[in-house]
Design a protein around this motif. Sequence first.
Motif, PDB file in Angstrom:
ATOM      1  N   UNK A   1     -28.250  -2.200  11.601  1.00  0.00           N
ATOM      2  CA  UNK A   1     -28.269  -1.481  10.324  1.00  0.00           C
ATOM      3  C   UNK A   1     -26.865  -1.014   9.980  1.00  0.00           C
ATOM      4  N   UNK A   2     -26.132  -0.517  11.009  1.00  0.00           N
ATOM      5  CA  UNK A   2     -24.761  -0.050  10.768  1.00  0.00           C
ATOM      6  C   UNK A   2     -23.910  -1.198  10.222  1.00  0.00           C
ATOM      7  N   UNK A   3     -24.080  -2.404  10.834  1.00  0.00           N
ATOM      8  CA  UNK A   3     -23.303  -3.556  10.381  1.00  0.00           C
ATOM      9  C   UNK A   3     -23.698  -3.961   8.954  1.00  0.00           C
TER      10      UNK A   3
ATOM     11  N   UNK B   1     -24.884  -2.036   6.625  1.00  0.00           N
ATOM     12  CA  UNK B   1     -24.311  -1.056   5.693  1.00  0.00           C
ATOM     13  C   UNK B   1     -22.838  -1.340   5.441  1.00  0.00           C
ATOM     14  N   UNK B   2     -22.137  -1.659   6.542  1.00  0.00           N
ATOM     15  CA  UNK B   2     -20.698  -1.914   6.407  1.00  0.00           C
ATOM     16  C   UNK B   2     -20.456  -3.146   5.528  1.00  0.00           C
ATOM     17  N   UNK B   3     -21.200  -4.215   5.801  1.00  0.00           N
ATOM     18  CA  UNK B   3     -21.016  -5.452   5.039  1.00  0.00           C
ATOM     19  C   UNK B   3     -21.385  -5.250   3.575  1.00  0.00           C
ATOM     20  N   UNK B   4     -22.421  -4.418   3.351  1.00  0.00           N
ATOM     21  CA  UNK B   4     -22.863  -4.180   1.983  1.00  0.00           C
ATOM     22  C   UNK B   4     -21.787  -3.429   1.210  1.00  0.00           C
ATOM     23  N   UNK B   5     -21.148  -2.458   1.921  1.00  0.00           N
ATOM     24  CA  UNK B   5     -20.109  -1.661   1.260  1.00  0.00           C
ATOM     25  C   UNK B   5     -18.901  -2.529   0.910  1.00  0.00           C
TER      26      UNK B   5
ATOM     27  N   UNK C   1     -33.893 -14.157   8.380  1.00  0.00           N
ATOM     28  CA  UNK C   1     -35.071 -13.702   7.647  1.00  0.00           C
ATOM     29  C   UNK C   1     -35.342 -12.228   7.861  1.00  0.00           C
ATOM     30  N   UNK C   2     -35.112 -11.743   9.085  1.00  0.00           N
ATOM     31  CA  UNK C   2     -35.381 -10.330   9.369  1.00  0.00           C
ATOM     32  C   UNK C   2     -34.413  -9.421   8.616  1.00  0.00           C
ATOM     33  N   UNK C   3     -33.135  -9.812   8.559  1.00  0.00           N
ATOM     34  CA  UNK C   3     -32.158  -9.017   7.808  1.00  0.00           C
ATOM     35  C   UNK C   3     -32.548  -9.017   6.324  1.00  0.00           C
ATOM     36  N   UNK C   4     -32.951 -10.196   5.851  1.00  0.00           N
ATOM     37  CA  UNK C   4     -33.385 -10.335   4.465  1.00  0.00           C
ATOM     38  C   UNK C   4     -34.550  -9.383   4.182  1.00  0.00           C
TER      39      UNK C   4
ATOM     40  N   UNK D   1     -36.863   1.152   7.673  1.00  0.00           N
ATOM     41  CA  UNK D   1     -35.928   1.753   8.624  1.00  0.00           C
ATOM     42  C   UNK D   1     -36.512   3.000   9.278  1.00  0.00           C
ATOM     43  N   UNK D   2     -37.608   3.544   8.694  1.00  0.00           N
ATOM     44  CA  UNK D   2     -38.070   4.846   9.180  1.00  0.00           C
ATOM     45  C   UNK D   2     -39.030   4.761  10.362  1.00  0.00           C
TER      46      UNK D   2
END
Lengths: 445, 344
Positions: A189-191, A193-197, A163-166, A175-176
């Motif tokens: 967040x890095x992970x 971004x990687x998974x999203x890419x 739920x938190x990732x969602x 994120x700020x």
Amino acid sequence: MTEAASRLPVSRLGGPEVRAISRIDIGLRRRYAAERRFRAYGLAAVTIALCFLLALFGSIVGKGYTAFQQTRIAMMVDFDASIIAPDGDRSPAAVLSGNAFRFDDLIAASLQKTLELDPDDEDGLYDGLDLLSKGSAPMLRSMIAKDPSLIGTKRSVDFYATGDVDSFVKGTIRADIPESQRLIKDKHIALIDKLEKDGALHLAFNTGLFTNGASTRPEMAGVGVALVGSLYMMLVVLVLSLPLGVAGSIYLEEFAPKNRWTDLIEVNINNLAAVPSIVYGLLGLAVFINFAHLPRSASLVGGLVLTLTTLPTIIIATRAALKAVPPSIREAGLGVGASKMQTVFHHVLPLAMPGVLTGTIIGLAHALGETAPLLMIGMKAFIVEYPTTPLDPATALPTQIYMWATEPERAFTERTSAAIIVLLAFLLAMNSLAIILRRAFERRW
Amino acid sequence: MKFSTAASAIVLGLSATGTAALAAEQIHIAGSSTVLPYATIVAEAFAEANPNFKAPIVEGGGTGAGLKEFCKGVGDDTIDIADASRPIKAEELDACKAAGVTEVQEIRIGYDGIVFASDIKGPDFAYEPADWFNAIGAQVLKDGQLVDNPNAKWSDVKAGFPDWDIAAYIPGEKHGTREVFELNVLLAGCKATKAYDAFIASGLAKADAEKACAKVRKDGKAVDIDGEYNETLARIDSNKTGIGVFGLAFYENNKDKLKVATMSGISPSVETIAKGEYPVSRPLFFYVKKAHLGVVPGLKDYVEFFLADQMIGPRSPSVAKGLVPAPKSEREQVLADFQAGKTL
């Protein structure tokens, strides 16, 4: 006559008559102004009401629409037979028993592959597992139990993100803000971004919202059990209150003598319609659960209690519909030799049916949104499994909303609004049905 | 008339099937809303780990309501477990015994911490219990005299606090948290400021003095919140100078909106509460009907499952949700007492 005719020209020139007309004029202007003011008040009232309605809908839809989409993480899973069925038994019972952690191993293995991790990089693995719903392993397990032919194959599976990732992907966790106050850390967040890419992390339609039962994990929580519970309750209400209410009002309206007793009954019915519903809940707890020993949290009990709350509404609506049928119909029926019962059932009731149906549907819609009596009979509960009969424990849509509203997680906040949208959609559909039925069967005399 | 006869036949028929199908198939739990999140986590995990048992049904409703339901008697239509955020009272236990629930087993699952928090953008606070007593007590000591609380701003309570109007959102009187708040904050502060001695000197008996200490001012500066912590958070959102009382778990989930204060110099955290350093914490319980243990399928397994390290140990999902774990020795003792069949 002649005198009046001779006076006319005089009045045109200005005289007592002119003054009289202008006095009428002044009155007219004032009355017109009063009417315009009244119209303006009315318009203002309607506008204000509409504004509130818009603000309400706006805030609910604005908060809730995101819940209809959900973050998923697609991963290639190797349904390794040596892990799932080490002793060769591929039956669902064997899948459901034995070491539960073997499904976590499957997920860990596919995550390692998806993230291209070094097999010794355990920290990286656990950071990655943080992103996946904790319900992933049980989900995989029941998926294999349902379809044992998966064993030995390789397939891409859509896992739920937590739920938190969602919330983070949807922007409700920002994120700020400093990392120490954030539920999603920088490494996560890095992970993400990687998974999203890579295209593994994506948004998909949230079917679980409609099919899942209660869960402590927001990503796996749904209104499924509540929907079924509400449906059962509406069935019970319909089956009981429609015949009871219609029969009762036909008797009171067409057959009962007008005396002190029927007056008393009429006053009581009108009073019962105004009794706060929580009172019916307490009554239901005392009578149906403590005295009749029906099971707690069962939708049957909920339906019985809601029947009590809707009966007065249905009776009042039905009686009004019966009253609206012109007496000439009854007289004509009786006149050609029909019995009183034949007159009522062949002529009066069919003509009153649109009103009866409208009243019933509005009563049902009212019952669908009723919360207070359900709290008393245990329908505000954490229930995972679907009820198979109305005697099984279930929740209802409004109580589910109530429960989600008290959860601290962000993902539950959006689900609360989403559940409200679902409930409103049902209410809207029922009310539209009432209007359509009325239009279709309406008769004018 | 035909219709109503048919309908009443349906009602009777349904009630008859109801009574027949009443054999309790699953565990039914009700009680404290503080314990509810942990109970649901365990119930969900229990159902996932034991596909042959039906998932337990967990209701909230509050400690008092749960124990009342629990003490109604023994049998299929009564609940099996009552969650509680305080120990069962003697009169509740008597009511239980009078209704036939003679054997009640007490399970202590861990601790709950109560934190004091304000808007994230505000200044840091470091409270002593005395500050809270002076801020929201009904009667406080001023120049050696007991007077109706004259403090209007936090800066009146203690130099160094901001010049904010006092607006405290505290748990309402039916909240399980209220008792801990009264005992560990108000009464402690009352004794620290010597107001307690003044109450005694004014002729009050000990119990009455304690009651006078726990009394909260009624002029609107202290607001009872009977609902959930979400409501307290909403109050602070709209009044940025308000201070709220929250459960540790709720604060952990809303760290981006709330700033937590220290109490007696200790910052609340799972560690400080488990060690007993943080002063405002309480034990959490649930109560089991021993008579139901062999009857309701999975009840014994559920209790043992609940007490496993994986459920309430330091690295468990309950702890992630805010439960403060009890030390290992205590957890083992609780499990041993349960298995030995120890009753109250």
